[in-house]
Write an enzyme that holds these catalytic residues in place. Structure first.
Site, PDB file in Angstrom:
ATOM      1  N   HIS A 307       0.851  -1.194   0.000  1.00 23.25           N
ATOM      2  CA  HIS A 307       0.000   0.000   0.000  1.00 23.25           C
ATOM      3  C   HIS A 307       0.877   1.231   0.000  1.00 23.25           C
ATOM      4  CE1 HIS A 307      -3.167   2.823   1.075  1.00 23.25           C
ATOM      5  NE2 HIS A 307      -3.991   1.898   0.647  1.00 23.25           N
ATOM      6  N   ASP A 365      -7.974  -5.315  -0.036  1.00 17.37           N
ATOM      7  CA  ASP A 365      -8.475  -6.035  -1.205  1.00 17.37           C
ATOM      8  C   ASP A 365      -8.132  -7.508  -1.200  1.00 17.37           C
ATOM      9  OD1 ASP A 365      -9.756  -3.947  -2.457  1.00 17.37           O
ATOM     10  OD2 ASP A 365      -7.881  -3.158  -3.248  1.00 17.37           O
TER      11      ASP A 365
HETATM   12  N1  CMC Z   1       4.290  -7.436  -4.985  1.00 20.41           N
HETATM   13  C1  CMC Z   1       5.638  -7.428  -5.127  1.00 20.41           C
HETATM   14  N2  CMC Z   1       6.404  -6.340  -4.952  1.00 20.41           N
HETATM   15  C2  CMC Z   1       5.775  -5.189  -4.630  1.00 20.41           C
HETATM   16  C3  CMC Z   1       4.384  -5.125  -4.458  1.00 20.41           C
HETATM   17  C4  CMC Z   1       3.632  -6.295  -4.636  1.00 20.41           C
HETATM   18  N3  CMC Z   1       2.306  -6.299  -4.496  1.00 20.41           N
HETATM   19  N4  CMC Z   1       4.017  -3.868  -4.130  1.00 20.41           N
HETATM   20  C5  CMC Z   1       5.166  -3.153  -4.095  1.00 20.41           C
HETATM   21  N5  CMC Z   1       6.224  -3.957  -4.401  1.00 20.41           N
HETATM   22  C6  CMC Z   1       7.625  -3.553  -4.420  1.00 20.41           C
HETATM   23  C7  CMC Z   1       7.955  -2.768  -5.673  1.00 20.41           C
HETATM   24  O1  CMC Z   1       8.425  -3.592  -6.711  1.00 20.41           O
HETATM   25  C8  CMC Z   1       9.022  -1.810  -5.169  1.00 20.41           C
HETATM   26  O2  CMC Z   1      10.236  -2.514  -5.113  1.00 20.41           O
HETATM   27  P1  CMC Z   1      11.624  -1.705  -5.382  1.00 20.41           P
HETATM   28  O3  CMC Z   1      11.738  -0.695  -4.263  1.00 20.41           O
HETATM   29  O4  CMC Z   1      12.659  -2.781  -5.329  1.00 20.41           O
HETATM   30  O5  CMC Z   1      11.484  -1.059  -6.718  1.00 20.41           O
HETATM   31  C9  CMC Z   1       8.620  -1.529  -3.718  1.00 20.41           C
HETATM   32  O6  CMC Z   1       7.833  -2.675  -3.320  1.00 20.41           O
HETATM   33  C10 CMC Z   1       7.773  -0.269  -3.559  1.00 20.41           C
HETATM   34  O7  CMC Z   1       6.719  -0.323  -4.502  1.00 20.41           O
HETATM   35  P2  CMC Z   1       6.062   0.944  -5.196  1.00 20.41           P
HETATM   36  O8  CMC Z   1       5.366   0.510  -6.431  1.00 20.41           O
HETATM   37  O9  CMC Z   1       7.097   2.023  -5.310  1.00 20.41           O
HETATM   38  O10 CMC Z   1       5.032   1.371  -4.083  1.00 20.41           O
HETATM   39  P3  CMC Z   1       3.774   2.259  -4.301  1.00 20.41           P
HETATM   40  O11 CMC Z   1       3.510   2.900  -3.001  1.00 20.41           O
HETATM   41  O12 CMC Z   1       3.953   3.143  -5.486  1.00 20.41           O
HETATM   42  O13 CMC Z   1       2.638   1.192  -4.692  1.00 20.41           O
HETATM   43  C11 CMC Z   1       0.744  -0.215  -4.636  1.00 20.41           C
HETATM   44  C12 CMC Z   1       1.590   0.826  -3.875  1.00 20.41           C
HETATM   45  C13 CMC Z   1      -0.513  -0.514  -3.840  1.00 20.41           C
HETATM   46  C14 CMC Z   1       0.325   0.363  -6.006  1.00 20.41           C
HETATM   47  C15 CMC Z   1       1.603  -1.478  -4.823  1.00 20.41           C
HETATM   48  O14 CMC Z   1       1.995  -2.010  -3.580  1.00 20.41           O
HETATM   49  C16 CMC Z   1       0.886  -2.553  -5.657  1.00 20.41           C
HETATM   50  O15 CMC Z   1       0.943  -2.497  -6.886  1.00 20.41           O
HETATM   51  N6  CMC Z   1       0.203  -3.527  -4.990  1.00 20.41           N
HETATM   52  C17 CMC Z   1      -0.579  -4.516  -5.681  1.00 20.41           C
HETATM   53  C18 CMC Z   1      -1.923  -3.908  -6.092  1.00 20.41           C
HETATM   54  C19 CMC Z   1      -2.860  -3.743  -4.911  1.00 20.41           C
HETATM   55  O16 CMC Z   1      -3.038  -4.661  -4.114  1.00 20.41           O
HETATM   56  N7  CMC Z   1      -3.505  -2.561  -4.842  1.00 20.41           N
HETATM   57  C20 CMC Z   1      -4.529  -2.280  -3.811  1.00 20.41           C
HETATM   58  C21 CMC Z   1      -4.158  -1.158  -2.918  1.00 20.41           C
HETATM   59  S1  CMC Z   1      -5.232  -1.090  -1.481  1.00 20.41           S
HETATM   60  C22 CMC Z   1      -6.763  -0.584  -2.096  1.00 20.41           C
HETATM   61  C23 CMC Z   1      -6.796   0.841  -2.498  1.00 20.41           C
HETATM   62  O17 CMC Z   1      -6.669   1.726  -1.624  1.00 20.41           O
HETATM   63  O18 CMC Z   1      -7.007   1.116  -3.679  1.00 20.41           O
END
Ligand code: CMC
Length: 431
Positions: A307, A365
């Protein structure tokens, strides 16, 4: 002495000082409104990871400590002690309702649940296999064409009636999207049922026989709606605010919010979780998927994990996990292969170094999809349910924005890296 932040440009040696503002909770913010005028520079923050876009009194999140408050009340207490209508009242009015206010609000919302009969014909314009989010986006936006009597956003009475209409009609819009996909007759709302119960009734009843909503499932649905009601300035809420900042009508703004929520990184994740669990297919394949999630060269992510704000357990996920057990018990579901995969995936991910180090916990989710599936709600409706719950938050945030004296049209700037000004080449001379 008031806290300030001074920015120094090393080339010229010039420096500028900015006031620091403190909220009632959470990090201070540096007020950079004069930054461009002072320095002739913009700030750069794609994804808004360090930028507060507005002042708000609605929802507070402390992501490091897994805290979520609505109008100051912890989500755990609201989910335990309130129904969705009470939480919607709290959101809109800032205070919990007393008994009289609660029943008046429930009455007012209930009496706006019907859709204009002409809205029915909108549905037949969609293909039967249309995604419910496409239908919701279209129908919610189209409501502006039906309520000319309440589109003056400067009039508080108009804003109130539009807000009530949106909250009241969204379950009908969502349930009808589902009925349309099945080719079943639309089921009209019933005024003797609560908000969540009425939604389940419109989803699963048919005109052929009596249908009684299971009270445990209605309670679970009510709690799920509360857990999704608002979440501060996330992508869809910011979209609603940005759309509304131009003075657009609330129906158009909520349609924009639905569009933004649809993406798999946001509300679409609950649907993506189920798709992922099906793709994994068997517990023995989990290590392979965990390996892929960690591989930098593989775009695969574990859906339902991580998240932007929670770097500790998502407090909504904890309540959702409990609700999930209650629903599965009530429905006597013991052997559910997808659930088994989900539970094993959760266990492994919570012990895995990569997920621990990056603070990737299951989010709301991860469990909601499993509950919806157990209730017999099809996967494509998952995000539609999120949208119907979040409508309350969107509408509240939209109202707060319109009432904010500091409100301006949202207009971010950019770091331009395209071609600088160049000479036009006439067609004949182009190679
Ligand atoms: N699986 C594997 N690696 C992950 C994941 C994941 N689900 N989420 C983040 N990472 C890694 C990512 O690769 C990155 O690694 P590095 O630092 O080595 O590049 C690190 O963790 C940070 O990720 P980020 O993409 O920079 O983090 P963010 O804050 O931009 O993304 C997120 C948050 C929710 C978009 C992401 O965690 C994700 O894509 N999760 C899966 C989709 C999901 O479950 N979304 C629902 C969110 S909760 C409901 C809502 O409020 O909408």
């Amino acid at each position: 002495m008031a806290k300030t932040v001074t920015v120094k440009e090393n080339e010229s040696g010039k420096s500028w000082t900015y006031p620091v503002l403190s909220g009632s909770a959470g990090p201070d913010v540096v007020d950079i409104r004069k930054f461009y005028a002072d320095t002739d520079m913009f700030t750069y923050d794609p994804g808004f990871t360090s930028t507060g876009s507005c002042e708000s009194k609605i929802t507070f999140i402390d992501g490091d400590n897994g805290i979520l408050l609505h109008r100051g009340y912890p989500i755990e207490e609201l989910a335990e002690n309130c129904n969705f209508e009470e939480v919607a009242f709290l959101m809109l009015n800032g205070e919990l309702p007393n008994a009289e206010q609660k029943s008046k609000f429930e009455h007012d919302i209930t009496y706006h649940t019907m859709l204009h009969e002409q809205v029915r014909s909108f549905y037949s314009g969609f293909r039967r296999d249309a995604h419910p989010m496409a239908v919701m986006c279209g129908v919610a936006g189209a409501l502006a064409a039906f309520y000319h009597d309440s589109l003056d956003i400067t009039n508080p009475a108009h804003r109130k009636i539009s807000s009530y209409r949106l909250i009241a009609k969204m379950p009908t819009i969502a349930a009808w999207a589902y009925k349309y996909s099945l080719g079943q007759p639309f089921v009209y709302p019933r005024n003797d049922l609560g908000y969540a119960e009425n939604f389940l009734y419109m989803m699963f009843a048919t005109p052929c026989e009596e249908y009684k909503v299971n009270p445990i499932l209605a309670k679970a649905m009510d709690r799920i709606l509360i857990l999704h009601a608002d979440h501060e300035q996330n992508a869809s809420t910011s979209t609603v605010r940005l759309a509304g900042s131009s003075g657009a009508n609330p129906f158009a703004c909520i349609a924009a919010g639905i569009a933004s929520l649809w993406g798999p990184a946001h509300g679409g994740a609950n649907e993506a979780v189920l798709t992922m669990l099906k793709e994994i297919g068997d517990k023995s394949r989990i290590p392979e998927f965990i390996k892929r999630a960690k591989d930098k060269n593989d775009s695969f992510r574990l859906m339902g994990f991580g998240h932007r704000v929670y770097k500790n357990y998502d407090p909504r996920a904890r309540i959702m996990s409990r609700t999930c057990s209650e629903v599965l018990k009530e429905l006597n579901i013991k052997d559910n292969p997808l659930l088994d995969i989900a539970m094993e995936l959760e266990r492994i991910a919570l012990e895995d170094e990569y997920f621990i180090e990056k603070k990737l916990y299951p989010n709301v989710d991860f469990y909601s999809g499993i509950i919806f599936q157990a209730m017999g709600i099809p996967v494509t409706m998952f995000t539609a349910l999120f949208a119907l719950a979040r409508t309350t938050g969107w509408v509240t945030q939209w109202n707060e924005m319109i009432e904010d004296p500091q409100q301006k049209i949202g207009r971010p700037r950019q770091l331009y890296t395209g071609a600088p000004k160049r000479e036009f080449v006439p067609l004949k001379k182009r190679k």
